[in-house]
Motif scaffolding. Structure first.
Motif, short mmCIF file in Angstrom:
data_model
loop_
_atom_site.label_atom_id
_atom_site.label_comp_id
_atom_site.label_asym_id
_atom_site.label_seq_id
_atom_site.Cartn_x
_atom_site.Cartn_y
_atom_site.Cartn_z
N SER A 1 124.99 22.36 -67.15
CA SER A 1 125.54 23.72 -67.26
C SER A 1 126.19 23.90 -68.63
O SER A 1 126.58 22.91 -69.26
N PRO A 2 126.31 25.14 -69.07
CA PRO A 2 126.83 25.38 -70.42
C PRO A 2 128.30 24.98 -70.53
O PRO A 2 129.06 25.16 -69.58
N LYS A 3 128.64 24.43 -71.69
CA LYS A 3 130.02 24.00 -71.93
C LYS A 3 130.53 24.69 -73.20
O LYS A 3 129.83 24.67 -74.23
N PRO A 4 131.72 25.27 -73.14
CA PRO A 4 132.27 25.94 -74.34
C PRO A 4 132.32 25.03 -75.55
O PRO A 4 132.19 25.49 -76.68
N VAL A 5 132.48 23.74 -75.30
CA VAL A 5 132.63 22.82 -76.42
C VAL A 5 131.33 22.70 -77.23
O VAL A 5 131.33 22.26 -78.37
N ASP A 6 130.19 23.14 -76.63
CA ASP A 6 128.91 23.09 -77.34
C ASP A 6 128.68 24.33 -78.21
O ASP A 6 127.68 24.40 -78.92
N VAL A 7 129.57 25.30 -78.11
CA VAL A 7 129.29 26.62 -78.70
C VAL A 7 130.22 26.92 -79.87
O VAL A 7 131.43 26.75 -79.79
N ALA A 8 129.61 27.36 -80.97
CA ALA A 8 130.39 27.96 -82.06
C ALA A 8 130.13 29.46 -81.99
O ALA A 8 128.97 29.88 -81.94
N TRP A 9 131.17 30.23 -81.93
CA TRP A 9 131.05 31.65 -81.64
C TRP A 9 131.41 32.46 -82.88
O TRP A 9 132.48 32.26 -83.45
N VAL A 10 130.52 33.36 -83.24
CA VAL A 10 130.83 34.31 -84.32
C VAL A 10 131.19 35.62 -83.63
O VAL A 10 130.32 36.27 -83.06
N PRO A 11 132.46 35.97 -83.66
CA PRO A 11 132.89 37.10 -82.81
C PRO A 11 132.47 38.45 -83.35
O PRO A 11 132.14 38.60 -84.53
N GLN A 12 132.51 39.41 -82.44
CA GLN A 12 132.28 40.81 -82.80
C GLN A 12 133.42 41.23 -83.72
O GLN A 12 134.56 40.93 -83.45
N GLY A 13 133.10 41.89 -84.81
CA GLY A 13 134.18 42.35 -85.69
C GLY A 13 134.68 41.25 -86.59
O GLY A 13 133.92 40.42 -87.07
N THR A 14 135.97 41.24 -86.78
CA THR A 14 136.52 40.44 -87.88
C THR A 14 137.64 39.51 -87.45
O THR A 14 138.68 39.47 -88.08
N ASN A 15 137.45 38.77 -86.39
CA ASN A 15 138.49 37.82 -85.98
C ASN A 15 138.61 36.72 -87.02
O ASN A 15 137.63 36.08 -87.37
N ILE B 1 125.01 28.38 -81.59
CA ILE B 1 125.81 29.35 -82.36
C ILE B 1 125.51 30.72 -81.78
O ILE B 1 124.35 31.16 -81.78
N PHE B 2 126.55 31.39 -81.27
CA PHE B 2 126.38 32.72 -80.70
C PHE B 2 127.13 33.73 -81.57
O PHE B 2 128.31 33.52 -81.88
N ALA B 3 126.43 34.80 -81.92
CA ALA B 3 127.07 35.85 -82.71
C ALA B 3 127.03 37.14 -81.91
O ALA B 3 125.96 37.55 -81.44
N ASP B 4 128.19 37.74 -81.71
CA ASP B 4 128.29 38.93 -80.87
C ASP B 4 128.44 40.17 -81.76
O ASP B 4 129.50 40.38 -82.35
N GLU B 5 127.40 40.97 -81.84
CA GLU B 5 127.40 42.20 -82.64
C GLU B 5 127.96 41.96 -84.04
O GLU B 5 128.94 42.59 -84.46
N PRO B 6 127.40 41.04 -84.78
CA PRO B 6 128.01 40.69 -86.08
C PRO B 6 127.98 41.81 -87.10
O PRO B 6 128.72 41.79 -88.07
N SER B 7 127.10 42.81 -86.89
CA SER B 7 127.00 43.88 -87.90
C SER B 7 127.76 45.13 -87.47
O SER B 7 127.67 46.16 -88.13
N SER B 8 128.54 45.03 -86.38
CA SER B 8 129.16 46.25 -85.83
C SER B 8 130.12 46.91 -86.82
O SER B 8 130.30 48.12 -86.78
N ALA B 9 130.72 46.11 -87.70
CA ALA B 9 131.69 46.70 -88.63
C ALA B 9 131.17 46.72 -90.07
O ALA B 9 131.95 46.87 -91.00
N LEU B 10 129.87 46.56 -90.21
CA LEU B 10 129.34 46.43 -91.57
C LEU B 10 128.56 47.67 -91.99
O LEU B 10 127.94 48.35 -91.17
N THR C 1 120.74 26.25 -82.09
CA THR C 1 120.11 27.40 -81.45
C THR C 1 121.03 28.59 -81.69
O THR C 1 122.19 28.58 -81.29
N VAL C 2 120.50 29.59 -82.37
CA VAL C 2 121.33 30.73 -82.75
C VAL C 2 120.93 31.94 -81.92
O VAL C 2 119.75 32.29 -81.86
N VAL C 3 121.90 32.56 -81.25
CA VAL C 3 121.63 33.78 -80.49
C VAL C 3 122.52 34.88 -81.05
O VAL C 3 123.74 34.71 -81.13
N VAL C 4 121.89 35.97 -81.46
CA VAL C 4 122.64 37.08 -82.05
C VAL C 4 122.51 38.29 -81.13
O VAL C 4 121.41 38.83 -80.96
N ALA C 5 123.63 38.66 -80.51
CA ALA C 5 123.61 39.87 -79.67
C ALA C 5 123.73 41.07 -80.59
O ALA C 5 124.71 41.19 -81.33
#
Lengths: 346, 215
Positions: B70-84, B154-163, B183-187
């Motif tokens: 099952s998925p584990k947070p420790v395996d994931v690098a997250w690129v947040p929506q916006g500018t955290n 690597i998961f990116a959540d709406e990375p262009s929303s503020a661009l 494995t990169v997933v870009v929402a």
């Protein structure tokens, strides 16, 4: 959630950078901690100084100055000199000794009908270094001078500072009590101005011995309604350090809430809940530690103020503990929240 | 690491976010997870990270040795929506966080962070305070932070929303040229980023619509 592998030293570095950088959101809170720590101690020092001035002023009016003498003024007593002078070694007693009125004389330099009082050197230690002490109401132009006594000899005289009411010597000259005198009609005691009158007066009265079976009474020229020391000890502002800790912790928690978007960065980069909680705790320890240090340094710096350095420092530590507790209780949900929710909560 | 989404359903109260979704996110490529706003892209990413529990169905990660878990947070690098980001800290400090969380000492974390900043074209801005960076640069810092870790996902959540458009194209170039084994997933629902991705999963259609090498 599996643990991350943050080294504690790296978390400490993060905490310091997140607090001490002048650009950091927590930096104003750091300044607040310094102001609260130093300000809290300065306020307490001001209160203590005010109390000091008050009790000294009240002592000048006769508070905590007693005259132990006969219950019946018509039947003088003979108070044992040794027991009276021994009071000066008791805790809370500043000075004590016999005061024996020795008549009135005309002294050219001072006036006519000047009272002469023979006093123990435990009551007026200055008498050890001069022949005569001159009451402050008689002459004040110079502090040391030669005085022509009624018996024709020239004595070395020294002006006495204004004495509290109850000692009744401001219009008299004082001479040393002859060593052969073993009793006197009146034992006068000056207590520490911060002492509790309800305890020390009774103890002093019980310690004085009278040659004979006459009952003794302790009289004072000052009638007290409110004990200023007791009022000081029960003042509401004594809880100020705890209030400051509470306010500081609250302010820090509010800033934490405003920076959840920043804190999300840690969680989204693989930082576990535990490590984020530890980071928040370290930040609060740094802030609260600054408050405690500022308080302790202020206590050390305010040397002219009548405060206990230890008590002031402990009060600052208590404020720091309350700060950490408050901030952590109000921030504890942040590490528990889902990081993706934290990221949206900007 | 491959991700398999099997019969996944998610509902919040009575609102169905998605239902009976099957999808595969292949290892080592950039997948665009598409769909209109509210279609559940962020929620699916959260479920694939182990942050969110599905109402029904499952998410499975399959590593290079075909081990399923099952998925584990420790395996994931997250690129947040916006500018955290840590606004008062330098870009380098921000990128180092992921490496430090993996137990790197300071010098090693610094090296990895500089490499990651170079990969996103921000090496020269490493010492700049993040607050002074543009939105596009900030988003690249987010990607660099993810790259500086050795996480397989690597998961990116709406990375262009503020661009703006120019920065979105820069980001697309970055995604297209991303040299990573992760494995990169870009929402996203941004056509520019969708075009830049290697494959695509469309949530609205609830089907896997694989576009081999979209470019």
């Amino acid at each position: 959630m599996p643990a991350d592998r943050w080294a504690t030293s790296a978390l400490v570095r993060e905490a310091v950078c997140n607090v001490a950088s002048w650009r950091a959101r927590l930096f104003p809170v750091l300044i607040l901690a310094v102001l609260m720590g130093a300000g809290g101690v300065a306020f307490a020092a001001g209160e203590a100084l005010s109390l000091d001035h008050q009790v000294v002023e009240l002592q000048a009016q006769g508070r905590l100055v007693i005259d132990i003498t006969s219950v019946d003024p018509k039947r003088p007593v003979a108070i044992d000199r040794t027991s009276c002078e021994a009071l000066s070694t008791q805790p809370d007693v500043t000075r004590a000794g016999l005061a024996v009125p020795s008549g009135f004389s005309d002294i050219g330099q001072l006036g006519t009908g000047v009272g002469i009082v023979a006093v123990s050197n435990t009551l007026f230690p200055q008498i050890r270094h001069t022949d005569v002490l001159v009451g402050s109401a008689l002459r004040a132009s110079v502090s040391d001078f030669r005085l022509l006594m009624p018996d024709g000899r020239v004595a070395q005289a020294r002006m006495l500072a204004i004495q509290p009411r109850g000692l009744d010597v401001n219009s008299a000259i004082l001479v040393g009590l002859d060593p052969t005198v073993t009793t006197g009609p009146s034992c006068r005691v000056v207590f520490d101005p911060h002492a509790d009158p309800t305890q020390v007066i009774g103890r002093a009265l019980a310690s004085v011995q009278e040659v004979g079976d006459q009952p003794l009474v302790a009289s004072t020229a000052y009638a007290e309604n409110i004990n200023p020391v007791t009022a000081y000890q029960h003042r509401p502002t004594r809880l100020l350090p705890l209030l400051l800790g509470l306010l500081g912790g609250f302010a820090a928690a509010m800033v934490n809430r405003a920076r959840v978007g920043e804190l999300a960065t840690y969680r989204l980069s693989g930082t576990s809940r535990r490590s984020l909680a530890l980071l928040l705790g370290l930040e609060q320890c740094f802030l609260a530690g600054t408050l405690a240090t500022a308080g302790a340094l202020a206590a050390l710096a305010l040397t002219a103020y009548p405060i206990s350095r230890l008590a002031a420092s402990l009060a600052s530590v208590a404020a720091a503990a309350i700060w950490i507790l408050t901030a952590m209780v109000l921030s504890i949900d942040i590490p528990l929240r889902r990081p993706t929710d934290l990221a949206k909560d900007r | 690491m491959r991700i398999e989404v099997i019969g996944a359903s998610l509902r919040f109260g009575r609102r169905v976010v998605f239902a009976d979704l099957d999808a595969v996110f292949p290892a080592g490529v950039v997948t665009a997870l598409t769909g209109p706003s509210g279609s559940g892209k962020s929620s699916l990413l959260a479920a694939m990270s182990g942050y969110l529990r599905l109402t029904r169905g499952s998410v499975v990660t399959v590593d290079d040795d075909d081990r399923r878990s099952s998925p584990k947070p420790v395996d994931v690098a997250w690129v947040p929506q916006g500018t955290n980001s840590l606004g008062a800290r330098s870009a380098l400090d921000n990128v180092m966080i992921g490496a430090l969380a993996e137990g790197d000492r300071l010098p090693a974390a610094r090296r990895r962070a500089l490499d990651a900043l170079e990969a996103v074209g921000l090496w020269e801005r490493a010492g700049a305070v993040v607050r002074t960076l543009s939105g596009g640069e900030l988003q690249r810092v987010g990607f660099a932070r993810a790259l500086a870790t050795s996480k397989p996902l690597i998961f990116a959540d709406e990375p262009s929303s503020a661009l703006d458009a120019a920065n979105t194209h820069l980001l697309a170039d970055l995604l297209a040229g991303l040299n990573t084994r992760a494995t990169v997933v870009v929402a996203t629902h941004d056509p520019v980023l969708i075009d830049a991705a290697h494959t695509r999963v469309d949530l609205r259609e609830r089907t896997l619509d694989r576009v081999d090498d979209a470019r």
